[in-house]
Design a protein around this motif. Structure first.
Motif, PDB file in Angstrom:
ATOM      1  N   PRO A  69      -0.247  34.409 -54.293  1.00 54.19           N
ATOM      2  CA  PRO A  69       0.383  33.203 -54.837  1.00 54.19           C
ATOM      3  C   PRO A  69       1.795  33.026 -54.284  1.00 54.19           C
ATOM      4  O   PRO A  69       2.580  33.966 -54.223  1.00 54.19           O
ATOM      5  N   LEU A  70       2.090  31.806 -53.864  1.00 58.52           N
ATOM      6  CA  LEU A  70       3.405  31.507 -53.339  1.00 58.52           C
ATOM      7  C   LEU A  70       4.339  31.099 -54.478  1.00 58.52           C
ATOM      8  O   LEU A  70       3.917  30.489 -55.463  1.00 58.52           O
ATOM      9  N   ALA A  71       5.615  31.430 -54.316  1.00 58.07           N
ATOM     10  CA  ALA A  71       6.612  31.032 -55.304  1.00 58.07           C
ATOM     11  C   ALA A  71       7.062  29.589 -55.027  1.00 58.07           C
ATOM     12  O   ALA A  71       7.264  29.229 -53.859  1.00 58.07           O
ATOM     13  N   PRO A  72       7.187  28.777 -56.089  1.00 54.01           N
ATOM     14  CA  PRO A  72       6.987  29.116 -57.495  1.00 54.01           C
ATOM     15  C   PRO A  72       5.515  29.119 -57.898  1.00 54.01           C
ATOM     16  O   PRO A  72       4.781  28.205 -57.553  1.00 54.01           O
ATOM     17  N   ALA A  73       5.120  30.171 -58.613  1.00 52.95           N
ATOM     18  CA  ALA A  73       3.756  30.302 -59.100  1.00 52.95           C
ATOM     19  C   ALA A  73       3.692  29.876 -60.565  1.00 52.95           C
ATOM     20  O   ALA A  73       4.717  29.849 -61.250  1.00 52.95           O
ATOM     21  N   PRO A  74       2.511  29.530 -61.075  1.00 51.00           N
ATOM     22  CA  PRO A  74       2.392  29.157 -62.489  1.00 51.00           C
ATOM     23  C   PRO A  74       2.831  30.299 -63.398  1.00 51.00           C
ATOM     24  O   PRO A  74       2.738  31.477 -63.029  1.00 51.00           O
ATOM     25  N   PRO A  75       3.303  29.993 -64.580  1.00 51.20           N
ATOM     26  CA  PRO A  75       3.714  31.039 -65.523  1.00 51.20           C
ATOM     27  C   PRO A  75       2.584  32.036 -65.757  1.00 51.20           C
ATOM     28  O   PRO A  75       1.428  31.656 -65.932  1.00 51.20           O
ATOM     29  N   GLY A  76       2.949  33.300 -65.764  1.00 51.14           N
ATOM     30  CA  GLY A  76       1.977  34.348 -66.029  1.00 51.14           C
ATOM     31  C   GLY A  76       1.231  34.850 -64.818  1.00 51.14           C
ATOM     32  O   GLY A  76       0.457  35.798 -64.924  1.00 51.14           O
ATOM     33  N   ILE A  77       1.454  34.227 -63.652  1.00 50.76           N
ATOM     34  CA  ILE A  77       0.827  34.675 -62.411  1.00 50.76           C
ATOM     35  C   ILE A  77       1.931  35.155 -61.475  1.00 50.76           C
ATOM     36  O   ILE A  77       2.858  34.413 -61.161  1.00 50.76           O
ATOM     37  N   ALA A  78       1.839  36.409 -61.060  1.00 51.68           N
ATOM     38  CA  ALA A  78       2.895  37.006 -60.251  1.00 51.68           C
ATOM     39  C   ALA A  78       2.862  36.450 -58.840  1.00 51.68           C
ATOM     40  O   ALA A  78       1.851  36.540 -58.145  1.00 51.68           O
ATOM     41  N   ALA A  79       3.980  35.869 -58.410  1.00 51.10           N
ATOM     42  CA  ALA A  79       4.087  35.387 -57.039  1.00 51.10           C
ATOM     43  C   ALA A  79       4.260  36.570 -56.088  1.00 51.10           C
ATOM     44  O   ALA A  79       4.847  37.596 -56.444  1.00 51.10           O
ATOM     45  N   HIS A  80       3.722  36.412 -54.898  1.00 47.89           N
ATOM     46  CA  HIS A  80       3.858  37.389 -53.810  1.00 47.89           C
ATOM     47  C   HIS A  80       3.252  38.749 -54.164  1.00 47.89           C
ATOM     48  O   HIS A  80       3.652  39.774 -53.628  1.00 47.89           O
ATOM     49  N   ARG A  81       2.282  38.722 -55.041  1.00 51.62           N
ATOM     50  CA  ARG A  81       1.497  39.920 -55.328  1.00 51.62           C
ATOM     51  C   ARG A  81       0.069  39.659 -54.878  1.00 51.62           C
ATOM     52  O   ARG A  81      -0.571  38.729 -55.365  1.00 51.62           O
ATOM     53  N   PRO A  82      -0.469  40.444 -53.944  1.00 58.25           N
ATOM     54  CA  PRO A  82      -1.846  40.206 -53.491  1.00 58.25           C
ATOM     55  C   PRO A  82      -2.854  40.435 -54.613  1.00 58.25           C
ATOM     56  O   PRO A  82      -2.786  41.425 -55.344  1.00 58.25           O
TER      57      PRO A  82
END
Length: 207
Positions: free
Chosen positions: A168-181
């Motif tokens: 997920p690229l930043a900004p990601a939706p709340p509750g989803i970690a950005a830049h974590r595979p």
């Protein structure tokens, strides 16, 4: 490992090159970094942009996405090119499909440009070679770098494999970690639940 991008359609690339060569297109772009760039500009690393539709998909008891017995549906909506200046990407260019074929859409910059570069660096550090794509979930205002395991496939086709990775690229939706595979098999059920409509009559009362 190195990423292995799929080649973009030649007309899409030509349309971006034509736009870069047009002072009007560059000057009218809402991209200050692009207008202020010194030296040659070149489109690099074409990424097919797919849209994921998970609204009609269900999650079974094994927490796997099962859209009527088929793979998750995706559709190709464009190709995105990073526009590189002397030492960095200063903008991105999107192309779109028209009745006459691929054509230039617009230039842009902003957080997704920086996040895409960061995610690509993350992907290059992984021990497996992937084919990079972009996967969008419009209902969640979410964009991910999709790392497809079949590096010989056509970047414009095929659906996410459970073993593919989504960053997920930043900004990601709340509750989803950005830049974590995330494995597709792990993240898609989460997205499915978020997009599921609420019960019409609430939770049934206990008998």
């Amino acid at each position: 490992m190195m990423l292995r991008p799929s080649p973009a359609p030649a007309p899409a690339l030509r349309s971006v090159l034509a736009a870069l060569g047009s002072p009007t297109a560059v000057n009218e772009a809402r991209t200050p970094a692009l207008r202020a760039a010194q030296g040659p500009l070149s489109p690099e690393l074409p990424l097919p942009v797919h849209v994921l539709d998970v609204r009609d998909q269900v999650v079974d008891v094994r927490d796997q996405v099962t859209p009527s017995g088929q793979a998750p549906r995706t559709r190709l909506v464009g190709w995105r090119f990073l526009i590189r200046g002397t030492d960095r990407a200063v903008a991105a260019a999107d192309t779109m499909i028209t009745p006459d074929g691929w054509s230039f859409s617009h230039f842009f910059e902003g957080p997704y440009l920086t996040a895409t570069e960061r995610a690509l660096l993350q992907a290059e550090a992984l021990p497996t070679t992937y084919q990079p794509r972009l996967l969008s979930v419009p209902e969640l205002y979410m964009l991910t770098l999709w790392l497809h395991g079949d590096t010989e496939s056509d970047g414009a086709s095929s659906s996410p494999d459970p073993a593919d990775l989504l960053i997920p690229l930043a900004p990601a939706p709340p509750g989803i970690a950005a830049h974590r595979p995330h494995l597709v098999a792990d993240l898609l059920p989460v997205l499915t639940l978020r997009l599921a409509p609420p019960p019409l009559f609430g939770t049934p009362a206990p008998a």
